[in-house]
Design a protein around this motif. Structure first.
Motif, short mmCIF file in Angstrom:
data_model
loop_
_atom_site.label_atom_id
_atom_site.label_comp_id
_atom_site.label_asym_id
_atom_site.label_seq_id
_atom_site.Cartn_x
_atom_site.Cartn_y
_atom_site.Cartn_z
N GLU A 62 0.82 -1.21 0.00
CA GLU A 62 0.00 0.00 0.00
C GLU A 62 0.86 1.26 0.00
O GLU A 62 0.55 2.22 -0.71
CB GLU A 62 -0.95 0.00 1.20
N LEU A 63 1.92 1.25 0.76
CA LEU A 63 2.82 2.41 0.78
C LEU A 63 3.48 2.60 -0.59
O LEU A 63 3.55 3.73 -1.09
CB LEU A 63 3.89 2.25 1.86
N ALA A 64 3.94 1.53 -1.20
CA ALA A 64 4.58 1.63 -2.51
C ALA A 64 3.58 2.03 -3.59
O ALA A 64 3.93 2.71 -4.56
CB ALA A 64 5.25 0.31 -2.86
N ALA A 65 2.33 1.65 -3.43
CA ALA A 65 1.30 1.96 -4.42
C ALA A 65 0.97 3.45 -4.47
O ALA A 65 0.43 3.93 -5.47
CB ALA A 65 0.03 1.16 -4.12
N ARG A 66 1.32 4.19 -3.45
CA ARG A 66 1.05 5.63 -3.46
C ARG A 66 1.75 6.33 -4.62
O ARG A 66 1.28 7.34 -5.12
CB ARG A 66 1.47 6.26 -2.13
N GLN A 67 2.88 5.76 -5.06
CA GLN A 67 3.58 6.34 -6.21
C GLN A 67 2.67 6.32 -7.44
O GLN A 67 2.68 7.25 -8.24
CB GLN A 67 4.86 5.56 -6.49
N GLY A 68 1.86 5.29 -7.57
CA GLY A 68 0.91 5.22 -8.68
C GLY A 68 -0.11 6.33 -8.63
O GLY A 68 -0.48 6.89 -9.67
N GLY A 69 -0.55 6.69 -7.43
CA GLY A 69 -1.48 7.81 -7.28
C GLY A 69 -0.83 9.13 -7.65
O GLY A 69 -1.44 9.98 -8.32
N ILE A 99 -6.40 9.67 -8.36
CA ILE A 99 -5.40 9.21 -7.39
C ILE A 99 -5.75 7.81 -6.89
O ILE A 99 -4.89 6.93 -6.84
CB ILE A 99 -5.27 10.20 -6.21
N TRP A 100 -7.01 7.62 -6.52
CA TRP A 100 -7.45 6.32 -6.02
C TRP A 100 -7.21 5.24 -7.06
O TRP A 100 -6.66 4.17 -6.77
CB TRP A 100 -8.92 6.38 -5.65
N GLN A 101 -7.59 5.50 -8.32
CA GLN A 101 -7.40 4.53 -9.39
C GLN A 101 -5.92 4.26 -9.63
O GLN A 101 -5.50 3.12 -9.81
CB GLN A 101 -8.05 5.01 -10.69
N GLY A 102 -5.10 5.31 -9.59
CA GLY A 102 -3.66 5.15 -9.77
C GLY A 102 -3.03 4.28 -8.70
O GLY A 102 -2.18 3.43 -8.98
N CYS A 103 -3.45 4.50 -7.44
CA CYS A 103 -2.94 3.67 -6.34
C CYS A 103 -3.38 2.21 -6.51
O CYS A 103 -2.56 1.30 -6.34
CB CYS A 103 -3.45 4.20 -5.00
N ALA A 104 -4.65 2.00 -6.83
CA ALA A 104 -5.17 0.64 -7.00
C ALA A 104 -4.47 -0.08 -8.14
O ALA A 104 -4.09 -1.26 -8.02
CB ALA A 104 -6.68 0.67 -7.22
#
Length: 118
Positions: A62-69, A99-104
């Protein structure tokens, strides 16, 4: 580890166990007791169900996925301007959804690749 419940009291799917989006009726949890949460997943995460079941600790992912957001939000900041106070409500809602879609999307990508982010 504490999870957000993925079902209502009467068992209807609500929240994806993996990415937090709207869940469907497929879950990944063992239902040892009737009160156990089914661990429902959304349609996109269902496609990665075997990979998701192998993840033992979601926090690093989840922390690493923030980059996607952040990556997904960049073009919108360029388009709408950097002063969020000037954005319309619709622009803010688009921004939050992006942002939510990018993180997911990034979360599922990390899980698919098997990249352990720690």
């Amino acid at each position: 580890m504490t999870f957000t419940p993925t079902a209502t009291a009467d068992g209807q799917p609500t929240t994806c166990r993996c990415c937090g989006r709207h869940a469907t009726g497929i879950g990944i949890s063992r239902m040892n007791k009737p009160t156990d949460d089914p661990g429902y997943l959304c349609g996109e995460c269902n496609l990665r169900i075997e990979e998701i079941k192998r993840v033992r600790r979601m926090d690093p992912y989840e922390l690493a996925a923030r980059q996607g957001g952040m990556d997904a939000a960049g073009p919108l900041v360029e388009e709408f301007g950097s002063d969020l106070a000037e954005w319309s409500e619709e622009q803010v809602l688009i921004f939050c959804g992006t942002i939510w879609q990018g993180c997911a999307d990034r979360l599922r990508e990390l899980i698919r690749k098997g990249d352990i982010p720690f």
